[in-house]
Design a protein around this motif. Sequence first.
Motif, PDB file in Angstrom:
ATOM      1  N   ASP A   1     -54.667 -76.980 -19.361  1.00 44.20           N
ATOM      2  CA  ASP A   1     -55.426 -76.493 -18.211  1.00 44.20           C
ATOM      3  C   ASP A   1     -54.890 -75.105 -17.857  1.00 44.20           C
ATOM      4  N   LYS A   2     -55.481 -74.077 -18.434  1.00 45.40           N
ATOM      5  CA  LYS A   2     -54.956 -72.727 -18.264  1.00 45.40           C
ATOM      6  C   LYS A   2     -55.101 -72.234 -16.829  1.00 45.40           C
ATOM      7  N   GLU A   3     -56.165 -72.656 -16.167  1.00 46.60           N
ATOM      8  CA  GLU A   3     -56.350 -72.233 -14.775  1.00 46.60           C
ATOM      9  C   GLU A   3     -55.205 -72.731 -13.904  1.00 46.60           C
ATOM     10  N   LYS A   4     -54.838 -73.999 -14.086  1.00 45.74           N
ATOM     11  CA  LYS A   4     -53.726 -74.570 -13.317  1.00 45.74           C
ATOM     12  C   LYS A   4     -52.404 -73.887 -13.669  1.00 45.74           C
TER      13      LYS A   4
ATOM     14  N   GLU B   1     -50.760 -78.708  -8.894  1.00 44.19           N
ATOM     15  CA  GLU B   1     -50.329 -77.315  -8.733  1.00 44.19           C
ATOM     16  C   GLU B   1     -48.841 -77.246  -8.409  1.00 44.19           C
ATOM     17  N   ASP B   2     -48.360 -78.176  -7.582  1.00 48.12           N
ATOM     18  CA  ASP B   2     -46.928 -78.199  -7.278  1.00 48.12           C
ATOM     19  C   ASP B   2     -46.114 -78.586  -8.511  1.00 48.12           C
ATOM     20  N   LEU B   3     -46.652 -79.500  -9.331  1.00 47.18           N
ATOM     21  CA  LEU B   3     -45.945 -79.877 -10.552  1.00 47.18           C
ATOM     22  C   LEU B   3     -45.771 -78.655 -11.459  1.00 47.18           C
ATOM     23  N   MET B   4     -46.812 -77.836 -11.570  1.00 43.50           N
ATOM     24  CA  MET B   4     -46.699 -76.648 -12.415  1.00 43.50           C
ATOM     25  C   MET B   4     -45.703 -75.638 -11.845  1.00 43.50           C
ATOM     26  N   LYS B   5     -45.473 -75.691 -10.557  1.00 38.68           N
ATOM     27  CA  LYS B   5     -44.446 -74.813  -9.971  1.00 38.68           C
ATOM     28  C   LYS B   5     -43.061 -75.210 -10.471  1.00 38.68           C
ATOM     29  N   TYR B   6     -42.863 -76.506 -10.731  1.00 33.22           N
ATOM     30  CA  TYR B   6     -41.573 -76.932 -11.313  1.00 33.22           C
ATOM     31  C   TYR B   6     -41.423 -76.377 -12.723  1.00 33.22           C
ATOM     32  N   PHE B   7     -42.523 -76.362 -13.487  1.00 36.22           N
ATOM     33  CA  PHE B   7     -42.475 -75.737 -14.806  1.00 36.22           C
ATOM     34  C   PHE B   7     -42.154 -74.248 -14.675  1.00 36.22           C
ATOM     35  N   ARG B   8     -42.763 -73.603 -13.682  1.00 36.18           N
ATOM     36  CA  ARG B   8     -42.524 -72.166 -13.484  1.00 36.18           C
ATOM     37  C   ARG B   8     -41.081 -71.905 -13.079  1.00 36.18           C
ATOM     38  N   ALA B   9     -40.488 -72.794 -12.317  1.00 39.67           N
ATOM     39  CA  ALA B   9     -39.121 -72.610 -11.833  1.00 39.67           C
ATOM     40  C   ALA B   9     -38.078 -72.896 -12.904  1.00 39.67           C
ATOM     41  N   ALA B  10     -38.464 -73.645 -13.932  1.00 42.72           N
ATOM     42  CA  ALA B  10     -37.507 -74.090 -14.946  1.00 42.72           C
ATOM     43  C   ALA B  10     -37.251 -73.018 -16.002  1.00 42.72           C
TER      44      ALA B  10
ATOM     45  N   ILE C   1     -63.271 -90.453  -7.748  1.00 36.46           N
ATOM     46  CA  ILE C   1     -63.363 -89.510  -6.632  1.00 36.46           C
ATOM     47  C   ILE C   1     -62.010 -89.306  -5.964  1.00 36.46           C
ATOM     48  N   ASN C   2     -61.256 -90.396  -5.777  1.00 39.38           N
ATOM     49  CA  ASN C   2     -59.961 -90.306  -5.102  1.00 39.38           C
ATOM     50  C   ASN C   2     -58.789 -90.464  -6.071  1.00 39.38           C
ATOM     51  N   ASN C   3     -59.036 -90.347  -7.376  1.00 40.20           N
ATOM     52  CA  ASN C   3     -57.975 -90.593  -8.339  1.00 40.20           C
ATOM     53  C   ASN C   3     -58.170 -89.706  -9.574  1.00 40.20           C
ATOM     54  N   PRO C   4     -58.033 -88.385  -9.411  1.00 36.57           N
ATOM     55  CA  PRO C   4     -58.329 -87.467 -10.512  1.00 36.57           C
ATOM     56  C   PRO C   4     -57.170 -87.322 -11.490  1.00 36.57           C
ATOM     57  N   LYS C   5     -56.769 -88.426 -12.130  1.00 43.53           N
ATOM     58  CA  LYS C   5     -55.568 -88.398 -12.961  1.00 43.53           C
ATOM     59  C   LYS C   5     -55.846 -88.523 -14.458  1.00 43.53           C
ATOM     60  N   VAL C   6     -57.045 -88.891 -14.833  1.00 46.16           N
ATOM     61  CA  VAL C   6     -57.342 -89.088 -16.246  1.00 46.16           C
ATOM     62  C   VAL C   6     -57.870 -87.766 -16.794  1.00 46.16           C
ATOM     63  N   ILE C   7     -57.005 -86.997 -17.443  1.00 40.41           N
ATOM     64  CA  ILE C   7     -57.352 -85.598 -17.691  1.00 40.41           C
ATOM     65  C   ILE C   7     -58.109 -85.372 -18.985  1.00 40.41           C
ATOM     66  N   PHE C   8     -57.795 -86.086 -20.057  1.00 37.19           N
ATOM     67  CA  PHE C   8     -58.336 -85.735 -21.369  1.00 37.19           C
ATOM     68  C   PHE C   8     -59.859 -85.787 -21.400  1.00 37.19           C
TER      69      PHE C   8
ATOM     70  N   ASP D   1     -39.292 -88.807  -7.866  1.00 36.06           N
ATOM     71  CA  ASP D   1     -40.179 -89.923  -8.209  1.00 36.06           C
ATOM     72  C   ASP D   1     -41.533 -89.457  -8.725  1.00 36.06           C
ATOM     73  N   PHE D   2     -42.160 -88.595  -7.944  1.00 42.35           N
ATOM     74  CA  PHE D   2     -43.562 -88.269  -8.208  1.00 42.35           C
ATOM     75  C   PHE D   2     -43.905 -86.974  -7.490  1.00 42.35           C
ATOM     76  N   VAL D   3     -44.700 -86.140  -8.135  1.00 39.72           N
ATOM     77  CA  VAL D   3     -45.204 -84.920  -7.501  1.00 39.72           C
ATOM     78  C   VAL D   3     -46.710 -85.080  -7.360  1.00 39.72           C
ATOM     79  N   GLU D   4     -47.189 -85.175  -6.139  1.00 45.03           N
ATOM     80  CA  GLU D   4     -48.580 -85.515  -5.855  1.00 45.03           C
ATOM     81  C   GLU D   4     -49.545 -84.458  -6.371  1.00 45.03           C
ATOM     82  N   SER D   5     -49.224 -83.207  -6.146  1.00 44.18           N
ATOM     83  CA  SER D   5     -50.134 -82.117  -6.478  1.00 44.18           C
ATOM     84  C   SER D   5     -49.862 -81.587  -7.884  1.00 44.18           C
TER      85      SER D   5
END
Length: 392
Positions: free
Chosen positions: A181-184, A275-284, A15-22, A269-273
Motif C-alpha cells: 500500500d504505497k499511499e499508506k 497509519e500509526d503502524l507505518m510510523k513505527y516502520f518509519r521510526a525504525a 464496514i467496521n473491520n477493514p483488516k483483510v487487505i489482499f 499488543d496492537f496498533v489500531e491505526s
Amino acid sequence: MKEKITIVCTAFPEINNPKVIFTFEMAKALKDAGIDMEVVDLGALHIQSDIAENEYNGIKIYRFKRKARSAYFKSILKYRKELKRILKQRESDAIVLSFLRWEYIFYFDLIRKNSKKIGWIVHGQDAMCLWENKFITTIKRRMLKRVDNVFPVSDYTKFLVETILPPKEYHKIVLNYNGVDKEKCNKALNLSKEAARAYLSLPEDIKIVLSVSELKKRKGIDEILRAEKIIKEKQIEFLHIIIGRGDERQYLMKLAKDLGISNSVKFIDFVESGEDLMKYFRAADVFALLSKTMYKPTAVEGFGIVYAEAGYMGLPVIAGKSGGVNSVVLDGYTGFIFDQNESQLTLKIADKLIQLYTNKDFYNFISINAHDFIETKFDWKLYGEKLIENLI
C-alpha cells in the motif's frame, strides 16, 4: 462498455473491520484500472441475515454469512441459488477466486458456467495445507485444472502449485506478486525519522529494531533477542519494538529478562491505526523476523507482506528462510536471510546487526536497495494489470 470482473472470496473487509487487505487491494487495483468490479464474500462475519448487500470503498459486495461447517452445509442450497442469480445477472467477463478455499467446492460448477474465464489467486499457506487432507487435495486439484489461469503470489507458492498440477497445466500458471500500500507507506515516509519517533515517544539517539507479527515460535523472534544480548555486551544501545499478540509473548518477555536486555525490549499488543503502524516502520532502523517453515501443522510465509512494507520504508530486513520470503528479500542486497537451523546462528545475526548499526555506508546501500526493489516490483497497479492481461 466496461469489462466486468467478479471476485469470489471468503473474507473481504467489513464496514467496521477493514483488516483483510489482499482481496481488497486486488479489487481496488482492478477498479482503478477501469474494470466494473463486484465481490461475492462467502464468509462474511458481521451480518445479521444469511445474505446481505452493501458497498465498501465504492465496490458492491454480496455477503454470505459465515457459519460453522455443520450449519454451513444446511445453507448450501440457499447460497447456491442466490449465487446463481447473482452470476447469471452479472454476466462477468472473468471471475477471480481469492485464496484456495474449501468452500469453493460447492459453487465451482456455477462459477465455471457463468464466466468466460476463471483466475485463481493462490497463497503459500493455503497451497501448503492441501497436503493435510488427500480428499480436499484431489477436489481442489480437479478445480485448478478447470480454471484458465492460476496466479501464485510468490516464487515459493508457484513451486507449490507446480506440485499440485501436472506439467501439461503449467502454461496456465502466472506469477503475480502482491503489492504494498504505497499511499499508506508514503504518508509515513513524508515524516522524518525524528518526527516519527517524537510522535511515538521513542528515543532519538539509539538504533531501533522492529518486529511486527503474531507471536509464535516459528517467527523466530527469540533468536533475534539472543543476538541482541551479544550486541548489548558490546555496549551498543538499541531498542527492539515487538508488535503483536500470541502464545509466545510471555516466553519472549521472560527470555528478554533472562538475557538481561528487558530494558531494551518494548512489547506492544496492537496498533489500531494502519497509519500509526507505518510510523513505527518509519521510526525504525531495521526490521527483524526470523520465520521458518513448519509442516505439522503446516505454517509458512507464503509471501510476507511485512517484509515488503519494511523494504519499501527503506529498512534492511533480517529474515528467516521460509516460503515466499526469497521473493521479497534479496539476501545481501536488500537484507539478510538466515536458516534457523544453521550453525552459529546467533553470532551471524548479531554480526549483521552490528554492521548495520556501525557502518553508515553499508546501511545506506542496503536501505536504498530495499526501497527501490520493492517500489519497482511489488505494486498493486502492476498486479491488476497482469490479471487483466491474462483474463480479459
